[in-house]
Write an enzyme that holds these catalytic residues in place. Structure first.
Site, short mmCIF file in Angstrom:
data_model
loop_
_atom_site.label_atom_id
_atom_site.label_comp_id
_atom_site.label_asym_id
_atom_site.label_seq_id
_atom_site.Cartn_x
_atom_site.Cartn_y
_atom_site.Cartn_z
N ASN A 315 0.84 -1.20 0.00
CA ASN A 315 0.00 0.00 0.00
C ASN A 315 0.87 1.26 0.00
O ASN A 315 0.69 2.18 0.81
CB ASN A 315 -0.94 0.00 1.21
CG ASN A 315 -2.20 0.81 0.96
OD1 ASN A 315 -2.39 1.37 -0.13
ND2 ASN A 315 -3.06 0.89 1.95
N HIS A 351 -9.25 3.68 8.76
CA HIS A 351 -9.68 2.34 8.34
C HIS A 351 -11.07 1.99 8.85
O HIS A 351 -11.80 1.25 8.20
CB HIS A 351 -8.68 1.29 8.81
CG HIS A 351 -7.53 1.08 7.88
ND1 HIS A 351 -6.36 1.80 7.98
CD2 HIS A 351 -7.37 0.25 6.82
CE1 HIS A 351 -5.52 1.41 7.04
NE2 HIS A 351 -6.12 0.48 6.31
#
Length: 451
Positions: A315, A351
């Site tokens: 990521n 998140h």
């Protein structure tokens, strides 16, 4: 007609229909990029922005139906903030607050105990885009001497139009799963500047197809093996009845398989960005580079012996965004550890609201802290093989709460493996100073500390 076809395809693949829609949407990016290259490359910015906005909105509607209004509201509000508030810190703070609160409200009202593909998934990507846009707009009003090299590249010299912001926000190569890129990069794409052949579409078909092939391989691995390693198995009596070593090894293999879900999406999406040209990264050592939108270094991810190497290869664009807009802008705190903790706290909240995210990122911080002591120690070469073994063994350990979300679930799994990851790294953390004192001469310890 499309719904029965998707249902049949979903059933034959053994995957949920939302997952099939998502992957099809990522793949549709390739023909979109080809249309842009063949028919729109020489068109005006207005035409290109319209194409990117409309195609991205169509993909959003295909996946989430009328819920696309969430992204439309946030894009419009972001544009109005920049127009009405100007290049002020108020714009940055207002943008950050509004976009994050909207995202967290979405998490709260749509939350379940499973990983669902819903409108909040691309919206978390969009949130970073829009918050980053406010930072870049603010930086554009500063003197160049006040900006870092990174900030100079991203700073916006003028106010973008609404159509430009829409094209940037809904660009088919990055709307659904990323990667992150700046509006300045997008503007260069629209202007036809991101190419290795000035004035012509980029020669990027081959590098794009290489990433597609690698992503497809990862997707194939995930599709074949994921049914054998489901998250739900952790919560069964059968798993708890297995020997301790088996339970640990299952965590390891499960993590490797589950991560291919993310790897495949990111690498395939990167191929779309390369094909369109936004993945062009200039010339390095005489070679044209296509890694501007790389979200994965797959080889490093597979071979790195340290957790730090694994994290830095995974990521990448999101980590770079957070480093640029959160970690480095916390320099005024005067403490790297505090900046690091605050950055991880932001990532945790970004998140979602489940307790599993908090445990995952706190465990990541603890592991990296211990690992740095080991890696900076002259003892490290002596324990390389041991470190490599434990790296693979515990790579999946923090992912358990990340994927299982809720307290009752991850606690059950961690209890079944006796919190072995916590115990191991706590013992390593407490033992390291004593090992250094016993095995490393005082003079060498002083030199290490100074370094």
């Amino acid at each position: 007609m499309a719904a029965p076809l998707l249902a049949n395809l979903s059933e034959s693949l053994g995957s949920p229909e939302p997952a099939v829609r998502l992957m099809l949407s990522i793949l549709i990016g390739y023909p979109c990029a080809l249309v842009y290259r063949k028919y729109l490359f020489y068109q005006t910015a207005t035409v290109i922005n319209l194409f990117h906005a409309i195609s991205g909105l169509a993909l959003a509607a295909f996946n989430f139906g009328p819920q696309i209004y969430h992204s439309a509201v946030c894009v419009l509000v972001q544009f109005l903030m920049m127009r009405l508030m100007g290049r002020t810190i108020t714009t940055v703070l207002s943008s950050f607050t509004f976009q994050m609160v909207y995202l967290l409200a979405g998490y709260y009202y749509t939350a379940t105990e499973e990983y669902d593909i819903k409108w909040t998934m691309p919206h978390c990507v969009l949130t970073l885009k829009l918050v980053g846009l406010s930072f870049d707009y603010y930086d554009g009003g500063k003197e160049p001497s006040q900006l870092s090299a990174e900030q100079k590249k991203a700073a916006l010299p003028s106010v973008p139009s609404l159509l430009e912001v829409c094209g940037f926000s809904y660009f088919y190569g990055g709307f659904l799963v990323g990667p992150q890129f700046t509006l300045r990069s997008y503007q260069k794409l629209v202007a036809g500047e991101l190419t290795d052949s000035p004035g012509k579409p980029p020669n990027s078909v081959t590098p794009a197809m290489k990433r597609f092939a690698l992503g497809f391989l990862c997707l194939t691995i995930y599709t074949i093996f994921s049914p054998y390693y489901p998250d739900s198995y952790f919560l069964t009596d059968e798993y708890e009845a297995q020997p301790f070593w088996y339970r640990c090894v299952f965590v390891l293999i499960w993590a490797k398989v589950i991560l291919y879900k993310y790897v495949s999406c990111w690498v395939i999406a990167e191929g779309v960005c390369i094909l369109s040209g936004i993945g062009y990264n200039g010339v390095v050592d005489g070679e044209h580079r296509w890694d501007a939108c790389a979200n994965m270094k797959v080889w490093v991810f597979e071979t790195a012996p340290l957790f730090g190497g694994t994290i830095s290869s995974f990521n990448i664009n999101t980590n770079a965004w957070v480093a640029r807009h959160v970690f480095k802008r916390l320099k005024f705190l005067g403490n790297k550890t505090l900046s690091h903790v605050t950055t991880l706290l932001f990532l945790t909240v970004w998140h979602g609201l489940h307790s599993g995210y908090i445990l995952c990122f706190s465990m990541e911080f603890f592991i990296i802290t211990v690992e740095r002591q080991l890696a900076n120690s002259p003892l490290y070469p002596l324990i390389y093989l041991v470190q490599q073994f434990f790296h693979w063994l515990f790579m999946g350990y923090p992912l358990v709460p990340f994927c299982l979300f809720t307290f009752d679930k991850w606690l059950k799994v961690y209890s079944s493996i006796y919190f072995c990851g916590h115990v191991f790294f706590l013992v390593a953390y407490l033992a390291m100073p004593h090992l250094r004192k016993a095995l490393v001469p005082k003079k060498e310890r002083s030199e290490i500390k100074q370094d």
